[in-house]
Design an enzyme around this catalytic site. Sequence first.
Site, PDB file in Angstrom:
ATOM      1  N   GLY A   1      45.333  -1.589  24.980  1.00 39.10           N
ATOM      2  CA  GLY A   1      44.205  -2.496  24.846  1.00 39.10           C
ATOM      3  C   GLY A   1      43.446  -2.778  26.123  1.00 39.10           C
ATOM      4  N   SER A   2      43.422  -1.835  27.062  1.00 37.15           N
ATOM      5  CA  SER A   2      42.683  -2.120  28.300  1.00 37.15           C
ATOM      6  C   SER A   2      41.175  -2.150  28.044  1.00 37.15           C
ATOM      7  CB  SER A   2      43.038  -1.126  29.403  1.00 37.15           C
ATOM      8  OG  SER A   2      42.575   0.167  29.115  1.00 37.15           O
ATOM      9  N   ASN A   3      40.691  -1.358  27.093  1.00 42.57           N
ATOM     10  CA  ASN A   3      39.265  -1.455  26.734  1.00 42.57           C
ATOM     11  C   ASN A   3      38.967  -2.805  26.078  1.00 42.57           C
ATOM     12  OD1 ASN A   3      37.569   1.063  27.257  1.00 42.57           O
ATOM     13  ND2 ASN A   3      39.472   1.938  26.459  1.00 42.57           N
TER      14      ASN A   3
ATOM     15  N   ASN B   1      33.202   3.973  18.496  1.00 45.59           N
ATOM     16  CA  ASN B   1      34.466   4.450  19.050  1.00 45.59           C
ATOM     17  C   ASN B   1      34.224   4.925  20.475  1.00 45.59           C
ATOM     18  OD1 ASN B   1      37.241   5.262  19.016  1.00 45.59           O
ATOM     19  ND2 ASN B   1      36.585   7.387  18.728  1.00 45.59           N
TER      20      ASN B   1
ATOM     21  N   HIS C   1      35.721   7.781  23.190  1.00 45.89           N
ATOM     22  CA  HIS C   1      36.561   8.983  23.276  1.00 45.89           C
ATOM     23  C   HIS C   1      36.649   9.416  24.740  1.00 45.89           C
ATOM     24  CE1 HIS C   1      38.491  12.526  21.594  1.00 45.89           C
ATOM     25  NE2 HIS C   1      37.862  13.230  22.501  1.00 45.89           N
TER      26      HIS C   1
ATOM     27  N   GLU D   1      35.538   4.316  31.087  1.00 45.31           N
ATOM     28  CA  GLU D   1      35.490   3.791  29.717  1.00 45.31           C
ATOM     29  C   GLU D   1      35.234   2.281  29.708  1.00 45.31           C
ATOM     30  OE1 GLU D   1      38.608   4.889  26.943  1.00 45.31           O
ATOM     31  OE2 GLU D   1      39.056   6.638  28.145  1.00 45.31           O
TER      32      GLU D   1
HETATM   33  C1  GRF Z   1      41.259   5.318  25.621  1.00 51.78           C
HETATM   34  O1  GRF Z   1      41.444   6.393  26.471  1.00 51.78           O
HETATM   35  C2  GRF Z   1      40.266   5.648  24.544  1.00 51.78           C
HETATM   36  O2  GRF Z   1      39.299   6.564  24.952  1.00 51.78           O
HETATM   37  C3  GRF Z   1      41.125   6.283  23.495  1.00 51.78           C
HETATM   38  O3  GRF Z   1      42.322   5.553  23.536  1.00 51.78           O
HETATM   39  C4  GRF Z   1      42.522   4.986  24.828  1.00 51.78           C
HETATM   40  C5  GRF Z   1      42.740   3.517  24.655  1.00 51.78           C
HETATM   41  O4  GRF Z   1      43.152   2.891  25.811  1.00 51.78           O
HETATM   42  N1  GRF Z   1      40.445   6.321  22.226  1.00 51.78           N
HETATM   43  P1  GRF Z   1      43.346   1.315  25.827  1.00 51.78           P
HETATM   44  O5  GRF Z   1      44.314   0.970  24.693  1.00 51.78           O
HETATM   45  O6  GRF Z   1      42.005   0.676  25.626  1.00 51.78           O
HETATM   46  O7  GRF Z   1      43.943   1.000  27.153  1.00 51.78           O
END
Ligand code: GRF
Length: 198
Positions: free
Chosen positions: A13-15, A108, A110, A180
Site C-alpha cells: 500500500g505505498s501508493n 490502475n 502499472h 509511481e
Molecule cells: C506497484 O508497483 C504497482 O505498480 C503495482 O503493484 C505495486 C503496488 O505497490 N500494480 P504498493 O502496494 O502500492 O506499495
Amino acid sequence: MKLKIAVFASHGGSNLQAIIDACRNGVLDAQILAVISNNADSFALERARAAGIPAWHLSAASIPDGENLDERILKTLEAAGVNTIVLAGYMRRLGSALLARYRGRILNIHPALLPKYGGKGMYGERVHKAVLANGEEESGATVHLVDDEYDTGRILRQESVPVMPGDTAQSLAKRVLEVEHRLYVEVLGLIARGIIQL
Ligand code: GRF
C-alpha cells in the site's frame, strides 16, 4: 465533480500512502472514502485505519457462502458514496458488475511503460525481470483506465526511468515505485482539476 475515491490494494500500500498524504497536505483535492483489500494481512488496511479511513477486507473468505463478492464490493462503495476507483497493487480481477457500474472511472497503475510489459501474468517482479532480460534502456510507470482486459485501457500518463547498468529487478522496482507515488498523485490532481477528463 469532487473526487470521492476508493483505493483497492492487496499488499504494502505505498501508493495508497502517497495518495493519503497528498489528500492530507492539500496537494490533492480528493477524499478517500474507502480502502478495500482482498488480503486480510495487507499493510494497506493498517495504513487506512491509521489514517482514519474506513477499510474493508473483502474476499471470498470474508463473506458468507453464496453471496457474490462483487455485489458486496459494489454495495460497500455505493454506501460510501465513491465515484472513482483507484487500483494500487490490487491482485484480483474486478467482476463485471463493478466494471459496468464504474466504467471509465477505474484507474490502475502499472510498473512499466505500457503497452510493453503488460497483460495477464505481468505483475510485480516479473515485469522488471522481463525488462532487464530484454536489455531495455528505460522502463517506467503508467496510469491507465481499466477495461475488461488486462492493462489495455486508455493510457492517462506515463513517466520513464532509466535502466542502470547492474540493475536487479529489486533496484529497478524501487526506482519505478518512487515515480509511481508521484505520478499517481499527479494524475489524480489533473482529474480533480478537470484537465484530464474521464
Ligand atoms: C506497484 O508497483 C504497482 O505498480 C503495482 O503493484 C505495486 C503496488 O505497490 N500494480 P504498493 O502496494 O502500492 O506499495
